[in-house]
Design a protein around this motif. Structure first.
Motif, PDB file in Angstrom:
ATOM      1  N   GLY A 884      39.938  27.904  15.605  1.00  0.00           N
ATOM      2  CA  GLY A 884      38.989  27.987  14.515  1.00  0.00           C
ATOM      3  C   GLY A 884      37.573  27.980  15.024  1.00  0.00           C
ATOM      4  O   GLY A 884      37.278  27.472  16.116  1.00  0.00           O
ATOM      5  N   ALA A 885      36.672  28.555  14.232  1.00  0.00           N
ATOM      6  CA  ALA A 885      35.236  28.537  14.508  1.00  0.00           C
ATOM      7  C   ALA A 885      34.519  28.600  13.179  1.00  0.00           C
ATOM      8  O   ALA A 885      34.711  29.541  12.403  1.00  0.00           O
ATOM      9  CB  ALA A 885      34.839  29.705  15.396  1.00  0.00           C
ATOM     10  N   GLY A 886      33.695  27.582  12.882  1.00  0.00           N
ATOM     11  CA  GLY A 886      33.038  27.540  11.594  1.00  0.00           C
ATOM     12  C   GLY A 886      34.057  27.410  10.483  1.00  0.00           C
ATOM     13  O   GLY A 886      34.936  26.555  10.520  1.00  0.00           O
ATOM     14  N   ASN A 887      33.979  28.301   9.469  1.00  0.00           N
ATOM     15  CA  ASN A 887      34.909  28.243   8.350  1.00  0.00           C
ATOM     16  C   ASN A 887      36.169  29.055   8.582  1.00  0.00           C
ATOM     17  O   ASN A 887      37.119  28.957   7.807  1.00  0.00           O
ATOM     18  CB  ASN A 887      34.226  28.758   7.077  1.00  0.00           C
ATOM     19  N   ALA A 940      36.398  34.048  17.126  1.00  0.00           N
ATOM     20  CA  ALA A 940      34.983  34.183  17.455  1.00  0.00           C
ATOM     21  C   ALA A 940      34.322  34.955  16.331  1.00  0.00           C
ATOM     22  O   ALA A 940      34.762  36.060  15.973  1.00  0.00           O
ATOM     23  CB  ALA A 940      34.796  34.897  18.786  1.00  0.00           C
ATOM     24  N   GLY A 941      33.252  34.387  15.750  1.00  0.00           N
ATOM     25  CA  GLY A 941      32.586  35.051  14.650  1.00  0.00           C
ATOM     26  C   GLY A 941      33.533  35.247  13.490  1.00  0.00           C
ATOM     27  O   GLY A 941      34.133  34.301  12.984  1.00  0.00           O
ATOM     28  N   SER A 942      33.724  36.501  13.065  1.00  0.00           N
ATOM     29  CA  SER A 942      34.633  36.824  11.966  1.00  0.00           C
ATOM     30  C   SER A 942      35.873  37.551  12.468  1.00  0.00           C
ATOM     31  O   SER A 942      36.515  38.276  11.716  1.00  0.00           O
ATOM     32  CB  SER A 942      33.911  37.698  10.935  1.00  0.00           C
ATOM     33  N   THR A 943      36.232  37.363  13.750  1.00  0.00           N
ATOM     34  CA  THR A 943      37.368  38.056  14.349  1.00  0.00           C
ATOM     35  C   THR A 943      38.395  37.043  14.834  1.00  0.00           C
ATOM     36  O   THR A 943      38.059  36.029  15.438  1.00  0.00           O
ATOM     37  CB  THR A 943      36.918  38.927  15.528  1.00  0.00           C
TER      38      THR A 943
END
Length: 978
Positions: A884-887, A940-943
């Motif tokens: 996970g990263a962020g939301n 990572a990011g939205s991926t």
């Protein structure tokens, strides 16, 4: 370990690649100690459990034939080796027969005549004892032990176990020798025991009496409370129910228990018991007397100041009066005590009153001791009638403290809803209701306008377009109708699936903005094979690990080359710098031949670091080797590798199972290593220059117990701490331990701390630990069988950088029934946020489950299943991975819903609050045609990046090559969700 052993390990790994199966359910291991040492116990297929021997008195050679002992001893063997010149002819092994059977110059040398019950004292003397297993001591027959039901009471071996006595436990009072010591009923005193008085089981009992036993005779020593032995006959006990309360009183009871009631009292003359016990002659204000059993009194019996005026004895001297000696006046006093009051006042009969207003004069009379005007019209309370009723010269006034009746009272039809009562006023000589609120037409305002007890009823619904909250008709908001919201007026409810920010990917426009599933991820294109550096038929690739940072993606794996002369296992990596859209050709990391295993990779502060265990150089043991890049994307690896355990206690021992993590600019590596032939410990080393050099490793686990095994290290870091967790067997079974390293002071925070708290150390098996950390929070999860023997997921946490932990761990999997939950993984994507995923068997076949906490682990959500493409327990889900990263949080697993294993994934856009209602298949091979397993995931990011080991080419082996190992080879495949 040796070079051949490393090859065996390679073959074991290949066997993992060959596996094509539906995984079995978990079998619980009861021998935890063996499990903790990694021991394997094999029971032969032919093993059986033997029954009792046929001859229970036979000790050895019971089913061998005896040698013929009748051969003659022809002499003694020539010790000089020149032949049998002395005429001794060997007849075989030595027998106990006073002959030199083996011609060695000695007779019966292999037999123990001092202790052999078959040759006790002399050859052939067999000890046979009645009811006994025989023994032989100093050449004499002895009792080794008795048959069941027989006892050697006299200690004489010759008669064996002569005392027949079946053992029956402790001695009882039953005229039997229960404990077989030759005595009967010892320990029982028949002369004084109440339960056995004179004879066994003779119980001393007396009705309502206290018994004792004296000289074998039952005696009664006292009566129970409330009973008396009136007839002095102990055979019927204390037969008279009576409580001796002392002297006799007149109460209808035998107080002194002499069988005579109320003796000594005369009810014909006793004023305290007149005619009957307890009937007291009492009269008000008089002294009573008893005459012929009847109560009476006379004038002389009245108390001072009292008179009997009414002549009724029931009221006694009822009239209290004190004579004044004066003439009787209207003073409410009987001045002459004749029973008449105020009969002679001179004012009585005179005129009185007023003629003002509605009043008229009357005549004076004495009423209740006061002169009163009667017969005229006097003032009354004012009424609302346009008259001066109180004769004060004012009409219809209503003032305290004498208001007009009804004036000020509430009036009106009802006070329900918007209606309210008014107040009665006197207006124009009549009572009028003023200020009342009456019913009106009902409107949508949260008020009962028509005062019928129902709010907002009977309304006409307006058109949706006229109501602001109903005007939105895009997405799932279309088709709504207005409803009355009370004081808020008309409005529309949002649909159940409405989301202010869309996180549910279900092809619907859940936030009603005209666009469906914005921000949702999709599996892009088809999967891509990454291990393309050699012919597909010559390699077996397995155990991939993927990490991502921004647009940089790193993928590392182990690969064996079937046709390589050295048959080595090697470590390869590939990288993408465009977010997974394309990958560079795979590059080998280990530059020296020798089996390599368990590669790991991380993005450092400004470079990439790879680590693995390596058998290079023919050392016969594994070493920890690393290699780093010279750029942030890992495009250019350094020219050579660096050994991370080149110094310290593990420099010449088997070291493996490495894990790496970054804390600020410091890279940490933890691994397990042998420190002795049977001991394994956990070690930690670090690099502050991006992996160019490593400090000497420090030992993390400190137990000194022999056979100590610490294994399965995992590591998590923050900018100030490195947390190392593992499982070990220091307390007998398996426990989970943790140790925290202070990055600033370069020292451990404290000694090891046991995480599986709440039970005693070693009382259950705890294993498969994982750890995550962020800020000052750290979380440890593991598998634990403390709860009724099933495997469950437990968690412990620290909110002060590892200083303190929960005194009792918390169970997470939440199902009230016994089931197995295994393979936990934990991530901490944001401050105070933590998610735990595991494989759960509660529904039959395993499913991946997740819980989350936004309170730093103080509370957790209900466990949620994420393999949403099938019913619960309908297929087997294995090899889960979470990142996970962020939301954005993603989970991947291998799933056999179509027969063989395929890789599936699910994701959440709100950090685990909402998982997608339909999971996503990642591998593009024919559904269920081959195994795709061991997924690894990075975010990572939205991926979401997913890689796995894929066996699809095993499904199409050329004709005649079914036995070729290459048909089961694995490849590394990749696909992303974006």
């Amino acid at each position: 370990p040796s070079a051949p052993l490393s090859l065996a390990v390679v073959i074991g790994l290949l066997a993992l690649g060959l596996a094509r199966r539906r995984r079995p359910r978990i079998a619980r291991a009861t021998a935890r100690s063996a499990a903790s040492l990694g021991a394997v116990v094999v029971v032969g297929a032919g093993s059986v459990i033997s029954g009792c021997a046929v001859d229970p008195f036979c000790f050895s050679g019971c089913d061998e034939d005896r040698l013929d002992a009748a051969q003659a001893d022809a002499g003694v063997t020539d010790a000089g080796g020149g032949g049998n010149t002395d005429g001794c002819v060997p007849s075989g092994d030595e027998l106990c027969d006073d002959r030199d059977n083996d011609c060695d110059g000695r007779t019966d040398e292999t037999f123990d005549l001092e202790g052999d019950p078959r040759n006790c004292g002399s050859c052939g003397h067999v000890c046979t004892l009645d009811h006994a297993f025989p023994g032989c001591t100093a050449g004499d027959c002895a009792v080794a032990r008795c048959e069941i039901g027989w006892v050697d009471l006299d200690g004489v071996p010759a008669n064996g176990c002569e005392y027949g006595c079946p053992p029956d436990g402790d001695e009882l009072c039953d005229e039997r020798d229960n404990d077989c010591d030759g005595r009967i009923d010892e320990g029982f005193d028949l002369t004084s025991e109440i339960a056995h008085c004179g004879t066994c089981d003779t119980q001393c009992q007396f009705p309502n009496g206290t018994p004792t036993c004296v000289d074998r005779v039952c005696r009664m020593v006292a009566c129970n409370a409330g009973y008396v032995d009136a007839d002095m006959d102990p055979s019927n006990g204390c037969e008279y129910a009576c409580t001796d309360s002392g002297a006799e009183t007149c109460n209808g009871a035998d107080d002194d228990c002499d069988r005579v009631i109320d003796n000594g009292f005369d009810t014909t003359t006793d004023p305290m018991n007149c005619g009957a016990c307890g009937r007291v002659c009492t009269f008000p204000n008089a002294t009573g007397r008893c005459v012929a059993s009847a109560c009476t009194f006379g004038p002389a019996d009245c108390a001072a100041g009292y008179y009997d005026v009414d002549g009724d004895p029931r009221t006694g001297c009822e009239y209290m009066c004190t004579p004044t000696g004066a003439a009787d006046t209207c003073n409410h006093v009987d001045d002459d005590c004749d029973g008449a009051i105020d009969e002679a006042d001179p004012m009585v009969g005179t005129s009185c009153g007023t003629a003002t207003g509605a009043c008229d004069t009357g005549t004076t009379a004495c009423v209740r001791g006061a002169l009163t005007c009667v017969g005229g019209v006097g003032p009354i309370a004012e009424l609302c009638n346009a008259a001066d009723d109180d004769c004060d010269g004012t009409t219809d006034e209503s003032v305290p403290a004498s208001p007009i009746p009804s004036v000020g009272d509430r009036c009106g039809a009802t006070d329900v809803g918007a209606c309210s009562y008014g107040m009665v006023t006197c207006t124009g000589g009549a009572l009028v209701c003023s200020g009342a609120v009456t019913a009106s037409a009902e409107t949508c305002n949260g008020v009962d306008d028509d005062c019928n007890g129902a709010l907002d009823d009977g309304l006409v619904r307006p058109a949706p377009a006229t109501v602001p909250s109903c005007a939105e008709v895009r997405g799932i908001c279309a088709g709504r109708t207005p409803t009355c919201r009370g004081a808020a007026g008309w409005g529309c409810d949002l649909p159940m699936l409405y989301q202010a920010t869309e996180t549910r990917c279900d092809t619907l426009d859940n936030d009603c903005d005209g666009t469906g599933d914005e921000g949702c991820l999709r599996a892009l294109g088809t999967d891509t094979r990454i291990d393309t550096q050699t012919l597909q038929s010559e390699t077996n690739s397995l155990r991939p690990v993927i990490v991502a940072s921004g647009s940089n993606v790193q993928l590392v794996w182990t690969e064996t080359i079937w046709r390589d002369p050295d048959f080595d296992a090697r470590v390869f990596f590939s990288r993408s710098i465009d977010g997974g859209a394309s990958f560079a050709a795979a590059t080998r990391l280990n530059t020296t031949n020798g089996d390599t295993f368990g590669p790991q990779v991380l993005f450092g502060a400004s470079n990439v670091l790879w680590a693995w265990a390596d058998f290079r150089g023919g050392t016969g043991y594994r070493e920890i080797w690393t290699r780093r890049s010279t750029d942030a994307s890992g495009t250019t690896p350094a020219a050579s590798e660096v050994r991370a355990n080149a110094s310290g206690a593990t420099s010449t021992t088997d070291s493996y199972n490495v894990r790496i993590a970054l804390a600020g600019s410091t890279i940490f590596a933890t691994y397990e290593a042998f420190t002795a032939s049977r001991n394994r410990h956990i070690f930690l080393t670090r690099s502050t220059d991006g992996g160019a050099t490593w400090v000497a490793p420090v030992q993390v686990s400190t137990s000194v117990a022999a056979g100590f095994v610490a294994a399965q290290p995992r590591i998590a870091t923050t900018s100030s701490r490195a947390y190392v967790v593992w499982r070990d067997n220091r307390s007998g079974s398996l426990d989970v331990y943790l140790r925290a390293w202070n990055v600033g002071t370069s020292a451990f925070v404290a000694a090891e701390q046991r995480m599986d708290t709440g039970t005693a150390a070693g009382s259950s098996s705890s294993f498969s630990a994982d750890v995550a950390a962020e800020g000052t929070n750290a979380y440890v999860v593991w598998v634990d069988d403390r709860d009724r023997g099933s495997f469950d997921i437990w968690v412990n946490r620290s909110t002060d950088s590892g200083g303190t932990w929960l005194s009792s761990a918390v169970k997470l999997d939440g199902d009230p029934f016994d089931h197995d939950s295994i393979d936990p993984h934990v991530i901490a994507p944001d401050v105070g946020d933590v998610l735990v995923a595991w494989t759960d068997y509660r529904s039959g076949f395993p499913d991946p489950f997740v819980v989350r906490s936004t309170t730093a682990g103080a509370t957790f959500s209900t466990a949620e299943r994420v393999d949403t493409g099938t019913a619960a327990g309908a297929s087997g889900s294995y090899d889960i991975a979470i990142a996970g990263a962020g939301n954005l949080v993603a989970i991947a697993w291998s799933d056999d819903r179509a027969g063989l294993l395929d890789v599936y994934a699910n994701f959440s856009l709100d950090q685990g609050v909402t998982w997608q209602p339909q999971d996503y298949r990642m591998d593009s091979s024919t559904l269920g045609s081959s195994d795709s397993q061991e997924p690894t995931v990075a975010v990572a990011g939205s991926t979401v990046h997913v890689a796995w080991t894929d066996h699809r080419r095993g499904a199409s082996c050329p004709s005649g090559t079914a036995g070729d190992p290459s048909c089961a080879n694995g490849d590394i495949y990749y696909r992303r969700m974006q």
